[in-house]
Design a protein around this motif. Structure first.
Motif, PDB file in Angstrom:
ATOM      1  N   PRO A  31      85.232 -17.032  91.212  1.00 42.39           N
ATOM      2  CA  PRO A  31      85.262 -16.072  90.724  1.00 42.39           C
ATOM      3  C   PRO A  31      87.248 -16.507  90.251  1.00 42.39           C
ATOM      4  O   PRO A  31      87.589 -16.440  89.153  1.00 42.39           O
ATOM      5  CB  PRO A  31      85.850 -14.593  91.344  1.00 42.39           C
ATOM      6  CG  PRO A  31      85.059 -14.970  91.705  1.00 42.39           C
ATOM      7  CD  PRO A  31      84.026 -16.296  92.109  1.00 42.39           C
TER       8      PRO A  31
ATOM      9  N   ARG B 285      89.207  -9.577  88.181  1.00 41.94           N
ATOM     10  CA  ARG B 285      89.000  -8.943  89.303  1.00 41.94           C
ATOM     11  C   ARG B 285      90.805  -8.039  89.552  1.00 41.94           C
ATOM     12  O   ARG B 285      90.684  -7.585  90.025  1.00 41.94           O
ATOM     13  CB  ARG B 285      88.983 -10.750  90.398  1.00 41.94           C
ATOM     14  CG  ARG B 285      89.564 -10.366  91.837  1.00 41.94           C
ATOM     15  CD  ARG B 285      89.218 -11.429  92.303  1.00 41.94           C
ATOM     16  NE  ARG B 285      87.919 -11.680  92.761  1.00 41.94           N
ATOM     17  CZ  ARG B 285      87.375 -12.572  93.740  1.00 41.94           C
ATOM     18  NH1 ARG B 285      88.453 -13.285  94.133  1.00 41.94           N
ATOM     19  NH2 ARG B 285      86.252 -12.501  94.195  1.00 41.94           N
TER      20      ARG B 285
ATOM     21  N   ARG C 211      85.117  -5.784  91.306  1.00 39.52           N
ATOM     22  CA  ARG C 211      84.343  -5.862  92.719  1.00 39.52           C
ATOM     23  C   ARG C 211      83.446  -7.308  91.883  1.00 39.52           C
ATOM     24  O   ARG C 211      82.539  -7.129  92.136  1.00 39.52           O
ATOM     25  CB  ARG C 211      83.670  -4.903  92.989  1.00 39.52           C
ATOM     26  CG  ARG C 211      83.519  -5.985  95.029  1.00 39.52           C
ATOM     27  CD  ARG C 211      83.071  -4.571  95.135  1.00 39.52           C
ATOM     28  NE  ARG C 211      81.963  -3.948  94.933  1.00 39.52           N
ATOM     29  CZ  ARG C 211      80.698  -4.009  95.749  1.00 39.52           C
ATOM     30  NH1 ARG C 211      81.074  -5.095  96.862  1.00 39.52           N
ATOM     31  NH2 ARG C 211      80.094  -3.267  95.696  1.00 39.52           N
ATOM     32  N   LEU C 212      84.502  -9.169  91.840  1.00 38.75           N
ATOM     33  CA  LEU C 212      83.234 -10.285  91.236  1.00 38.75           C
ATOM     34  C   LEU C 212      83.142 -10.442  92.478  1.00 38.75           C
ATOM     35  O   LEU C 212      83.919 -10.805  93.351  1.00 38.75           O
ATOM     36  CB  LEU C 212      84.410 -11.220  90.571  1.00 38.75           C
ATOM     37  CG  LEU C 212      83.832 -10.834  89.630  1.00 38.75           C
ATOM     38  CD1 LEU C 212      85.189 -10.860  88.233  1.00 38.75           C
ATOM     39  CD2 LEU C 212      82.729 -11.543  88.763  1.00 38.75           C
TER      40      LEU C 212
END
Length: 274
Positions: A175, A185, A190-191
C-alpha cells in the motif's frame, strides 16, 4: 518541475497516463504513446477519454525513434510529457529519443515520493501552463467529496489490492508504494500488507497467499495486461475468496486528475459500504 521555453507549447505528445490526465484538465494532446506493457492498440482502461476525443495512439514508447519521419516526429511535437516513478528518468520513453528530435521532455512524478495531492497539484499546474489560463479544470473539491465518502465508509473490511499475473501467480500491492492506496489508508481504510519478500511495489506470490489474507474487498488491476481474478484456473482457495469478496476495478495507472481519482474513490466507498 522547472521548464522554461520561449513560447507556450501547442503540440503536446504524452505517455497515455499523462495524456489522459491532461485531457481531463482541458489540454488535448496531439498524440499519446504506451509503455512496455502496451501493444499496438490503446488499452481502454488506461486511455480515459482519449479515444473518444480522437487522440491518436503511436504505439509503445520503446518502439518509437527520434527519426523526424517516424511516428513521433511525424506529429511534430513541441513538448513530450511522460511520468516518472523514480524521480530520475521517464518511464515509457527514452529521453535520448526526444533529444534527437530537439524537443523538451517533462516527466512528472507519480511515485511514492509524493502524496497523491502533490501529484494532482503538479499535473494541474502543468495543464494551466499549457492552456495559458488558471483554473477551470482541476477542481479538487470532487476528490475531497469522494474522500469524505471513503472516510465515512472505512472501518472493518479488509482491503487487498492486486494484479493477476497468471494461473499460479499474483502481484500483491504494497500500500505505501502506491499514492492512492496510501491515501486510502490515511482515510481509515484497512489495506492489508502482503508480507515480506522481494519487490518494492508488489509482492509476487501464489494465489493461496492472497486467499490467506481473507480480504472482504479486492482492488483488482483492470488493465489489459493483468490476468482476471475470477479465472477457473486459479487455486480453489482463491476462487472461494473471489466469489464472496466485493471486487473493485483498480487502474494502477489512473490518470492523475481530480475527476479520475474522484471516480475511483467513490467506487471504493461504495464497496466498503457493501
Amino acid at each position: 518541475m522547472a521548464l522554461r521555453l520561449p513560447r507556450r507549447p501547442r503540440r503536446v505528445v504524452a505517455y497515455v497516463r499523462a495524456g489522459a490526465a491532461l485531457l481531463d484538465l482541458g489540454v488535448v494532446p496531439v498524440a499519446v504513446y504506451g509503455s512496455g506493457h502496451d501493444g499496438s492498440g490503446l488499452d481502454p482502461v488506461k486511455a480515459g477519454e482519449l479515444a473518444a476525443a480522437g487522440v491518436p495512439y503511436l504505439g509503445p514508447g520503446r518502439l518509437l525513434t527520434g527519426d523526424p519521419g517516424g511516428a513521433l516526429g511525424g506529429v511534430r511535437p513541441d513538448l513530450v510529457v511522460d511520468v516518472t516513478y523514480d524521480g530520475k528518468s521517464g518511464y515509457a520513453l527514452d529521453e535520448a529519443v526526444v533529444e534527437r528530435l530537439g524537443v523538451p521532455l517533462v516527466a512528472l512524478s507519480v511515485g511514492a515520493d509524493l502524496a497523491l495531492a502533490g501529484i494532482l497539484e503538479r499535473f494541474g499546474q502543468l495543464a494551466e501552463v499549457l492552456r495559458g489560463e488558471a483554473g477551470g479544470h482541476g477542481d479538487s473539491s470532487a476528490v475531497s467529496a469522494a474522500e469524505a465518502e471513503v472516510a465515512a465508509a472505512a472501518g472493518a473490511p479488509a482491503v487487498l489490492a492486486l494484479s493477476g499475473a497468471g494461473p499460479e501467480q499474483v502481484h500483491l500491492a504494497r500500500p505505501q508504494a502506491w499514492p492512492e492506496l496510501a491515501r486510502l489508508r490515511e482515510l481509515g481504510v484497512r489495506l492489508v500488507e502482503p508480507g515480506s519478500g522481494a519487490g518494492t511495489g508488489w509482492l509476487t506470490t501464489g494465489w493461496e497467499r492472497a486467499a490467506e489474507l481473507e480480504p472482504s474487498v479486492v482492488l483488482v488491476d483492470s488493465r489489459a495486461n493483468a490476468v482476471r481474478v475470477e479465472s477457473s484456473e486459479h487455486p480453489a482457495a482463491w476462487r472461494a475468496v473471489a466469489e464472496r469478496a466485493r471486487l473493485v476495478p483498480w487502474n494502477p495507472e489512473t490518470p492523475p486528475s481530480p475527476a479520475a481519482f474522484a471516480r475511483f474513490f467513490r467506487e471504493v466507498a461504495a464497496a466498503l459500504r457493501g
